[in-house]
Design an enzyme around this catalytic site. Structure first.
Site, PDB file in Angstrom:
ATOM      1  N   GLU A 104       0.804  -1.216   0.000  1.00  0.00           N
ATOM      2  CA  GLU A 104       0.000   0.000   0.000  1.00  0.00           C
ATOM      3  C   GLU A 104       0.840   1.271   0.000  1.00  0.00           C
ATOM      4  O   GLU A 104       0.460   2.278  -0.571  1.00  0.00           O
ATOM      5  CB  GLU A 104      -0.945   0.004   1.216  1.00  0.00           C
ATOM      6  CG  GLU A 104      -2.040  -1.046   1.100  1.00  0.00           C
ATOM      7  CD  GLU A 104      -2.994  -1.004   2.272  1.00  0.00           C
ATOM      8  OE1 GLU A 104      -3.323   0.097   2.736  1.00  0.00           O
ATOM      9  OE2 GLU A 104      -3.401  -2.090   2.751  1.00  0.00           O
ATOM     10  N   TYR A 160       5.464   2.256  10.707  1.00  0.00           N
ATOM     11  CA  TYR A 160       4.252   2.891  10.211  1.00  0.00           C
ATOM     12  C   TYR A 160       3.453   3.584  11.320  1.00  0.00           C
ATOM     13  O   TYR A 160       3.310   3.056  12.417  1.00  0.00           O
ATOM     14  CB  TYR A 160       3.388   1.827   9.544  1.00  0.00           C
ATOM     15  CG  TYR A 160       2.327   2.425   8.690  1.00  0.00           C
ATOM     16  CD1 TYR A 160       2.672   3.302   7.677  1.00  0.00           C
ATOM     17  CD2 TYR A 160       0.987   2.146   8.897  1.00  0.00           C
ATOM     18  CE1 TYR A 160       1.709   3.873   6.889  1.00  0.00           C
ATOM     19  CE2 TYR A 160       0.016   2.706   8.110  1.00  0.00           C
ATOM     20  CZ  TYR A 160       0.389   3.574   7.109  1.00  0.00           C
ATOM     21  OH  TYR A 160      -0.576   4.155   6.340  1.00  0.00           O
ATOM     22  N   GLU A 211      -9.797  -3.328   5.158  1.00  0.00           N
ATOM     23  CA  GLU A 211      -9.543  -2.416   4.050  1.00  0.00           C
ATOM     24  C   GLU A 211      -8.450  -2.969   3.138  1.00  0.00           C
ATOM     25  O   GLU A 211      -8.534  -2.851   1.914  1.00  0.00           O
ATOM     26  CB  GLU A 211      -9.151  -1.032   4.585  1.00  0.00           C
ATOM     27  CG  GLU A 211     -10.227  -0.342   5.424  1.00  0.00           C
ATOM     28  CD  GLU A 211     -11.507  -0.021   4.654  1.00  0.00           C
ATOM     29  OE1 GLU A 211     -11.430   0.265   3.438  1.00  0.00           O
ATOM     30  OE2 GLU A 211     -12.596  -0.082   5.267  1.00  0.00           O
TER      31      GLU A 211
END
Length: 781
Positions: free
Chosen positions: A9, A288, A86
């Site tokens: 992503e 992240y 998601e």
DNA sequence: CAGTGAGCGAGCTTCCGCTTGACTT
């Protein structure tokens, strides 16, 4: 021909992973979702089993073209989006859009970016989990239905362009209800009694023991009566209790706890924290930053352990595994931590360094030993009354993690106090007689509930399971941009309080003042926020319920487990919901928060406040259909006035402006308050009144002075004018010289000297100036 | 930059979550 294409992503992640995988693998990124529901015509065919109409998002067209090219050239495509709802949907959309064949497609997941995790993921591929994808579709479609069916009701019944949604509307509700609690709150006072006793410490020096009375007194008389008794009393140590205590470190950072601590310790706004963290992430310094997991990789734990041993010794190490408590956490990533625990600091901007240091300390502390404490409680009896004084002390026996990091609380930052000092109790034993130094009875007021900060609102939303790490900051920004909520600084007000002191056998009384209610960066609702909230609560109680998200999340979970069909879940939600929408459109009254304050004493006409087209206003008289009827008078609400709290007097004051001051140079001079504060108006020009003058009392002579001063300043600002072209002027402005021509301003290139510009030069600059682009979205007109 | 608060009413506004840039006064 490339052998393997891996799609993740985030581009920063792609870079790291490519290093781990080495030859034969190309790693690229999708930059999050690549498709979404079409915005036009609702994007969902409700009658046809909620069939979604997906289109490639306009800003992802380029990415998709690039991905298609790469996918065509690859033997095998590895879909490595995050391991959550998601992420699974992203993988599925990629498969659909890139038209990937099952035999050339593999789905892999990992929740930490370490070599071991990646290589083992590649060894254990799976296929796309369609149940999880369906759960995401249900989430997406439900949010679209709620947002796009309820918002239009607001346009019709309240004001155009307003918005409502599963997350934002509940966030606003929290703030509105907190404000109402505050308005309702009645502060009560009581006398808190503190005794100071003279003692000797371990080395024999005189010291003071501070103790609080177990009871508070409601009135001054009671407090005084108590002090009277103390005049003749003896004070004896009734009991000394020692018990061990410990404190444990806080878990590593998630998005929400990072936002909270950066707000409390560094004063960052929620979006500021995310922007700085993003920079640290992109330069490979931290993991992240959008995560709900408190988990650390084995690698991170080991390197933390080494670092602690190196800095503090082995006995400061304690390896801990933390469990996520947050409702609905999906744990696709690690906790937020430094990439390399060996780096205590990093290069970068001041903000980056400070945030990094915070993350480093929190991570290190999470693997450190508990702090060991000894708590001492001393109770002191009073010979002629049953109340007792209690002294408490806390001594740190072993500091453990406290050496590195102490988590802050919201209360501290409220009063701006640092951590409580550790009180040391002098050596003392039962039956010791104590010598009184003095007793103070201080009037204290009960605290009203605190307004939310951005970060404490995020905390509350997370507790309720509403919103996701990637949306906390945008949600907080949205409700402020929509003008439902404002972040404000409030000046405190002075408050008097009484202090009674018993010293040397005499009682003295004193009145002191303190500042109370001063606040910085706290959230409060606007009038329109309140009107919208009340309308939604009245008409859409289900959506506005704090548990609504938790309830639908449970259903999404059973879709993900294959126990429920997503379209059926939506069907049973939609039937009753849509009926409410229709009911509201048909029956709900227009809502503007109107409140009748009373009658205007001059005219006898009613005085109202309400939210109008341009914001909250006060109104005298009503619109009448009769011929020749007088129009109502209007005035905008400003200066901290609210529809719910404004008084008749305050409303009437608003009509005292604009005031006529008289004439100057045969033209009218008036004074009023505008968007940027009080101003004087003369000859269609505006002069700011500044803070030193009061628009309600300022006189003509002062106004003329200010007008002349402004003229002088404007004259000085002119660098060049040209007789041939009176519309064009070269002026000196806030950002240096610029050209003004027909109400538009133009930049002068840094290389040219403004004083030397000719008319031709200016016209050239104007001609070549780029078309100004409006960069703000959704600006009016 | 700063006033407005009726009027014809076309056409538009709006959600949540996943991710980064390209914009300057």
């Amino acid at each position: 021909m490339q052998e393997n294409l891996v799609i993740v992503e985030s581009p920063a992640k792609a870079k790291t992973i490519e290093k781990f995988l080495g030859k034969g693998f190309v790693v690229t990124s999708s930059m999050g979702h690549i498709r979404d529901l079409e915005k036009k015509d609702f994007g969902i065919d409700i009658a046809n089993k909620f069939k979604p109409r997906y289109i490639v998002s306009p800003d992802k067209k380029k990415v998709v073209t690039e991905l298609k090219k790469l996918a065509k050239d690859a033997n095998m495509v590895w879909l490595a989006s995050d391991e959550d709802r998601e992420g699974e949907a992203i993988a599925w959309h990629l498969k659909e859009v890139l038209k990937l064949k099952p035999e050339n497609t593999k789905r892999i997941v990992f929740h930490e970016i370490t070599k071991d995790a990646i290589t083992s993921a590649v060894k254990n591929p799976r296929t796309i989990d369609n149940n999880l994808v369906d759960a995401q579709q249900a989430r997406r479609v439900l949010d679209r239905i709620v947002g796009f069916e309820v918002s239009p009701v607001l346009w019709k019944k309240v004001k155009p362009s307003l918005s409502a949604g599963r997350v934002q509307s509940v966030a606003v509700r929290l703030i509105v209800e907190r404000e109402r609690e505050i308005r309702k709150f009645n502060s009560e006072s009581a006398f808190r009694v503190t005794g100071f006793f003279k003692m000797n410490d371990a080395s024999g020096k005189t010291t003071e023991l501070k103790a609080e009375l177990s009871e508070r007194f409601k009135t001054e008389e009671e407090a005084n009566a108590f002090l009277e008794k103390c005049k003749t009393a003896e004070f004896t140590v009734a009991d000394v209790a020692k018990r061990p205590g410990k404190r444990s470190p806080a878990p590593p950072f998630t998005t929400s706890t990072l936002q909270q601590e950066a707000s409390r310790k560094l004063g960052f706004s929620v979006s500021q924290t995310m922007a700085v963290a993003q920079k640290l992430y992109e330069s490979g310094k931290i993991t992240y930053m959008r995560t709900d997991s408190v988990n650390l990789s084995g690698l991170a734990i080991n390197t933390s352990k080494q670092k602690i041993e190196e800095l503090h010794g082995e006995n400061y190490v304690k390896i801990r595994k933390y469990k996520t408590k947050a409702k609905g956490a999906q744990e696709a990533h690690e906790a937020i931590r430094p990439t390399y625990m060996s780096n205590e600091t990093v290069a970068g901007t001041n903000q980056e360094q400070r945030l990094y240091e915070l993350i480093w300390k929190r991570t290190i502390a999470s693997q450190m030993a508990d702090a060991k404490l000894e708590k001492t409680t001393v109770s002191i009896s009073i010979s002629n009354t049953k109340e007792k004084f209690v002294a408490t002390g806390e001594v740190i026996i072993f500091d453990g993690f406290l050496r590195v990091y102490i988590e802050s609380t919201d209360e501290e930052s409220n009063n701006g106090q640092a951590l409580k000092g550790q009180a040391i109790i002098p050596p003392i034993k039962t039956n010791d007689k104590l010598k009184l130094a003095q007793i103070q009875a201080t009037e204290r007021f009960s605290q009203r509930p605190a307004r939310y900060t951005e970060a404490s609102l995020v905390k509350r939303l997370e507790e309720l399971g509403i919103g996701r790490p990637s949306t906390y900051a945008p949600t907080i920004t949205t409700i402020q941009n929509r003008n439902y909520v404002v972040k404000e600084e409030r000046q405190g007000v002075e408050r008097k309080y009484k202090v009674l002191v018993l010293k040397d056998n005499a009682i003295s009384k004193e009145t002191k003042t303190e500042i109370t209610g001063a606040e910085k960066n706290k959230l409060s609702p606007t009038d329109i926020g309140i009107v919208v909230n009340d309308f939604l609560v009245d008409n859409f109680d289900q959506i506005m319920d704090y548990n609504f998200t938790a309830k639908v999340e449970a259903e999404f979970d059973s879709i993900a487990e294959g126990k429920k069909v997503w379209t059926e879940m939506l069907e049973s939600f939609y039937q009753p919901f849509h009926k409410k929408v229709e009911d509201a459109l048909e029956h709900a009254e227009r809502s503007n928060g109107e409140r009748l304050l009373g009658k205007d004493p001059k005219t006898g006409k009613p005085v109202f406040v309400k939210v109008g087209r341009y914001g909250p206003l006060a109104q005298i008289g009503e619109v009448s259909q009769e011929e020749g009827a007088e129009k109502p008078r209007f005035a905008s609400l400003r200066g901290g006035l609210n529809i719910e709290t404004i008084t008749l007097e305050e409303a009437l004051d608003l009509f005292k402006l604009p005031r006529d001051l008289g004439e100057y140079e045969n033209k009218k001079v008036t004074v009023a308050i505008g968007r940027f504060g009080p101003y004087i108006r003369h000859d269609s020009k505006f002069v700011s009144l500044g803070k030193e003058y009061d628009p309600y009392t300022v006189e003509l002579d002062v106004a003329i002075e200010l007008i002349e001063a402004k003229r002088e300043k404007d004259r000085k600002a002119i660098i060049r004018i040209f007789d041939e072209e009176p519309d064009l002027r070269v002026l000196n402005g806030r950002w240096g010289p610029y050209i003004s021509y027909k109400k538009k301003n133009y930049k002068i290139p840094k290389t040219t000297k403004a004083e030397e510009l000719s008319l031709e030069d200016c016209m050239k600059i104007i001609k070549e100036a780029p078309e100004p682009k409006s960069r703000r979205r959704g600006r009016k007109k």
